[in-house]
Design a protein around this motif. Structure first.
Motif, mmCIF file in Angstrom:
data_model
loop_
_atom_site.group_PDB
_atom_site.id
_atom_site.type_symbol
_atom_site.label_atom_id
_atom_site.label_comp_id
_atom_site.label_asym_id
_atom_site.label_seq_id
_atom_site.Cartn_x
_atom_site.Cartn_y
_atom_site.Cartn_z
ATOM 1 N N ARG A 188 -26.120 2.240 -34.999
ATOM 2 C CA ARG A 188 -26.924 3.139 -35.835
ATOM 3 C C ARG A 188 -27.319 4.376 -35.027
ATOM 4 O O ARG A 188 -27.331 5.501 -35.543
ATOM 5 C CB ARG A 188 -28.175 2.408 -36.351
ATOM 6 C CG ARG A 188 -29.179 3.297 -37.098
ATOM 7 C CD ARG A 188 -28.544 4.044 -38.238
ATOM 8 N NE ARG A 188 -29.505 4.896 -38.935
ATOM 9 C CZ ARG A 188 -29.167 5.893 -39.721
ATOM 10 N NH1 ARG A 188 -27.903 6.171 -39.935
ATOM 11 N NH2 ARG A 188 -30.093 6.624 -40.322
ATOM 12 N N GLY A 189 -27.627 4.178 -33.757
ATOM 13 C CA GLY A 189 -27.976 5.323 -32.919
ATOM 14 C C GLY A 189 -26.824 6.310 -32.797
ATOM 15 O O GLY A 189 -27.028 7.527 -32.859
ATOM 16 N N VAL A 190 -25.597 5.790 -32.646
ATOM 17 C CA VAL A 190 -24.431 6.666 -32.566
ATOM 18 C C VAL A 190 -24.268 7.458 -33.853
ATOM 19 O O VAL A 190 -24.042 8.674 -33.838
ATOM 20 C CB VAL A 190 -23.149 5.856 -32.275
ATOM 21 C CG1 VAL A 190 -21.916 6.756 -32.354
ATOM 22 C CG2 VAL A 190 -23.222 5.201 -30.904
ATOM 23 N N GLU A 191 -24.388 6.775 -34.988
ATOM 24 C CA GLU A 191 -24.200 7.453 -36.272
ATOM 25 C C GLU A 191 -25.295 8.491 -36.533
ATOM 26 O O GLU A 191 -25.039 9.531 -37.133
ATOM 27 C CB GLU A 191 -24.144 6.438 -37.414
ATOM 28 C CG GLU A 191 -22.870 5.615 -37.416
ATOM 29 C CD GLU A 191 -21.620 6.468 -37.460
ATOM 30 O OE1 GLU A 191 -21.633 7.541 -38.093
ATOM 31 O OE2 GLU A 191 -20.622 6.089 -36.836
ATOM 32 N N ARG A 192 -26.498 8.209 -36.083
ATOM 33 C CA ARG A 192 -27.570 9.200 -36.247
ATOM 34 C C ARG A 192 -27.279 10.439 -35.415
ATOM 35 O O ARG A 192 -27.506 11.571 -35.845
ATOM 36 C CB ARG A 192 -28.914 8.600 -35.821
ATOM 37 C CG ARG A 192 -29.471 7.556 -36.777
ATOM 38 C CD ARG A 192 -30.727 6.935 -36.203
ATOM 39 N NE ARG A 192 -31.797 7.912 -36.044
ATOM 40 C CZ ARG A 192 -32.863 7.732 -35.278
ATOM 41 N NH1 ARG A 192 -32.978 6.617 -34.564
ATOM 42 N NH2 ARG A 192 -33.816 8.641 -35.219
ATOM 43 N N ALA A 193 -26.768 10.215 -34.203
ATOM 44 C CA ALA A 193 -26.525 11.333 -33.302
ATOM 45 C C ALA A 193 -25.273 12.128 -33.666
ATOM 46 O O ALA A 193 -25.193 13.323 -33.389
ATOM 47 C CB ALA A 193 -26.404 10.809 -31.865
ATOM 48 N N CYS A 194 -24.309 11.464 -34.290
ATOM 49 C CA CYS A 194 -22.998 12.102 -34.548
ATOM 50 C C CYS A 194 -22.692 12.142 -36.041
ATOM 51 O O CYS A 194 -21.524 12.172 -36.448
ATOM 52 C CB CYS A 194 -21.898 11.344 -33.814
ATOM 53 S SG CYS A 194 -22.247 11.043 -32.076
ATOM 54 N N THR B 60 -21.401 -4.431 -41.988
ATOM 55 C CA THR B 60 -22.003 -3.249 -42.597
ATOM 56 C C THR B 60 -21.236 -2.812 -43.835
ATOM 57 O O THR B 60 -21.830 -2.395 -44.840
ATOM 58 C CB THR B 60 -22.054 -2.090 -41.587
ATOM 59 O OG1 THR B 60 -22.871 -2.476 -40.474
ATOM 60 C CG2 THR B 60 -22.633 -0.828 -42.214
ATOM 61 N N THR B 61 -19.910 -2.893 -43.782
ATOM 62 C CA THR B 61 -19.080 -2.415 -44.893
ATOM 63 C C THR B 61 -18.805 -3.485 -45.940
ATOM 64 O O THR B 61 -18.044 -3.239 -46.878
ATOM 65 C CB THR B 61 -17.731 -1.877 -44.365
ATOM 66 O OG1 THR B 61 -17.057 -2.917 -43.643
ATOM 67 C CG2 THR B 61 -17.948 -0.680 -43.454
ATOM 68 N N VAL C 46 -22.824 3.223 -46.929
ATOM 69 C CA VAL C 46 -22.622 2.758 -45.559
ATOM 70 C C VAL C 46 -23.753 3.252 -44.663
ATOM 71 O O VAL C 46 -24.281 2.496 -43.838
ATOM 72 C CB VAL C 46 -21.255 3.239 -45.024
ATOM 73 C CG1 VAL C 46 -21.154 3.015 -43.516
ATOM 74 C CG2 VAL C 46 -20.127 2.502 -45.740
ATOM 75 N N ARG C 47 -24.151 4.505 -44.819
ATOM 76 C CA ARG C 47 -25.263 5.031 -44.007
ATOM 77 C C ARG C 47 -26.553 4.256 -44.274
ATOM 78 O O ARG C 47 -27.307 3.944 -43.355
ATOM 79 C CB ARG C 47 -25.484 6.510 -44.319
ATOM 80 C CG ARG C 47 -24.451 7.444 -43.728
ATOM 81 C CD ARG C 47 -25.009 8.872 -43.726
ATOM 82 N NE ARG C 47 -23.959 9.841 -43.459
ATOM 83 C CZ ARG C 47 -23.303 10.520 -44.404
ATOM 84 N NH1 ARG C 47 -23.589 10.322 -45.671
ATOM 85 N NH2 ARG C 47 -22.379 11.385 -44.080
ATOM 86 N N ARG C 48 -26.796 3.981 -45.537
ATOM 87 C CA ARG C 48 -28.006 3.238 -45.890
ATOM 88 C C ARG C 48 -27.971 1.833 -45.291
ATOM 89 O O ARG C 48 -28.980 1.326 -44.780
ATOM 90 C CB ARG C 48 -28.143 3.163 -47.418
ATOM 91 C CG ARG C 48 -29.446 2.496 -47.881
ATOM 92 C CD ARG C 48 -29.527 2.451 -49.391
ATOM 93 N NE ARG C 48 -29.454 3.787 -49.955
ATOM 94 C CZ ARG C 48 -28.571 4.155 -50.885
ATOM 95 N NH1 ARG C 48 -27.674 3.287 -51.321
ATOM 96 N NH2 ARG C 48 -28.583 5.379 -51.374
ATOM 97 N N GLU C 49 -26.802 1.208 -45.331
ATOM 98 C CA GLU C 49 -26.674 -0.134 -44.776
ATOM 99 C C GLU C 49 -26.845 -0.121 -43.261
ATOM 100 O O GLU C 49 -27.463 -1.029 -42.690
ATOM 101 C CB GLU C 49 -25.308 -0.722 -45.148
ATOM 102 C CG GLU C 49 -25.115 -2.177 -44.765
ATOM 103 C CD GLU C 49 -26.015 -3.133 -45.534
ATOM 104 O OE1 GLU C 49 -26.128 -4.304 -45.119
ATOM 105 O OE2 GLU C 49 -26.619 -2.702 -46.538
ATOM 106 N N LEU C 50 -26.328 0.904 -42.599
ATOM 107 C CA LEU C 50 -26.541 1.043 -41.160
ATOM 108 C C LEU C 50 -28.021 1.141 -40.836
ATOM 109 O O LEU C 50 -28.515 0.534 -39.875
ATOM 110 C CB LEU C 50 -25.811 2.293 -40.634
ATOM 111 C CG LEU C 50 -24.309 2.187 -40.398
ATOM 112 C CD1 LEU C 50 -23.720 3.559 -40.171
ATOM 113 C CD2 LEU C 50 -23.998 1.279 -39.208
ATOM 114 N N SER C 51 -28.745 1.901 -41.643
ATOM 115 C CA SER C 51 -30.190 2.048 -41.425
ATOM 116 C C SER C 51 -30.900 0.729 -41.649
ATOM 117 O O SER C 51 -31.789 0.339 -40.869
ATOM 118 C CB SER C 51 -30.745 3.112 -42.376
ATOM 119 O OG SER C 51 -30.200 4.377 -42.100
#
Length: 307
Positions: free
Chosen positions: A78-84, A256-257, A295-300
């Motif tokens: 999740r940290g990677v996706e937030r940053a990128c 996640t998916t 997918v973003r919501r599930e990551l969060s």
């Protein structure tokens, strides 16, 4: 830029390993398919990288997580996706990504036609008569390249990630679903591919594609940061731990998916069967936009990080 297929495991072992937590393969590592015909030259104006890991506060948080000992993988991903997130958010504007998803929607339908070769040609896939899975995948690569050139876009790393994610999804699931008691024939491969036109099977295919895509995107940035943290007392204490770490990332992306199965099932049922649409690239892009939101919501939801 020359993209060559690497030497890989036999297809059935590769497909099995793709879903295994013990020795996962990245999307770009799964396809070799016995043929040098899958080597393709990406022509064009140049190559655009997604960029180095960003020098931002959010990326520094990811770096700090790698130095911790008992941090959940969900927090790292999740940290990677937030940053990128910017590069992932722009995916629906990438013609190679849209083409890859559209072909996953259309190829199973084409495999149900009497003249399979002509049906594939209508999609932009050039294949010989009675095409094998290898022929289809080679045509897939060429079709994505032509789509990129039509859009006037340079090759991007995300284009390659999307291409590899789609091809490995179709290849691995076809081998998994094909008869296992004998060597699959051309007709066996075609029949198996045709099953992905159903709502349930397309749900599986869509999940595999987005699993590969998400993992490819995450590993793209982590692979350049992780070597700096091996043996520093954090979560990756040795080179051997990197394989375990990648396996954990793979499993996390799969979980996640998982929501994609039901969503893809319902979306295809509504658009193709209820509304009777001949699905276009614009439809594929619309599907992807909703999918990325989920997918973003599930990551969060799966992360303990503050949102």
């Amino acid at each position: 830029m020359l993209i060559a297929a690497r030497k890989m495991l036999p297809p059935r072992k590769a497909a099995k390993a793709a879903d295994s937590g013990s020795n996962p393969l990245r999307p770009s590592q799964i396809f070799s398919w016995h043929s040098s015909r899958l080597r393709t030259r990406w022509r064009g104006m140049g190559h655009i990288r997604l960029g180095d890991p960003p020098a931002t506060r959010k990326w520094r948080e990811v770096v700090a997580l790698l130095d911790e000992h008992d941090i959940p993988i969900a927090d790292v991903t999740r940290g990677v996706e937030r940053a990128c997130d910017k590069s992932l958010a722009q995916a629906v504007n990438d013609p190679a990504f849209v083409e890859a998803l559209w072909l996953l929607l259309k190829i199973p339908l084409a495999s149900r036609e009497d003249d399979f070769q002509s049906a594939l040609a209508m999609l932009g896939l050039k294949t010989p008569p009675e095409p094998t899975l290898t022929d289809i995948l080679a045509g897939f690569v060429d079709a994505i390249e032509r789509a990129r050139r039509r859009g006037g876009r340079e090759v991007t790393d995300f284009s390659l990630i999307a291409r590899n994610a789609a091809i490995s999804a179709l290849q691995s699931l076809t081998f998994e679903r094909a008869p296992s008691l004998w060597r699959p024939t051309v007709e066996d491969e075609r029949t198996t591919i045709a099953t992905f036109a159903s709502t349930e099977r397309f749900g599986e295919l869509a999940q595999r594609f987005f699993t590969n895509l998400l993992q490819g995107h995450i590993q793209y940035f982590l692979d350049r940061e992780i070597p700096r943290h091996i043996g520093t007392g954090g979560m990756i204490r040795s080179v051997a731990d990197t394989s375990y770490f990648e396996g954990a990332v793979h499993r996390h992306c799969q979980e996640t998916t998982l929501i994609m199965r039901a969503f893809a099932n319902d979306w295809l049922g509504k658009n193709r069967f209820h509304l009777g649409k001949d699905l276009t690239r614009e439809d594929a892009a619309g599907f992807a936009a909703f999918a990325f939101t989920k997918v973003r919501r599930e990551l969060s939801n799966r992360s303990g990080l503050s949102h």
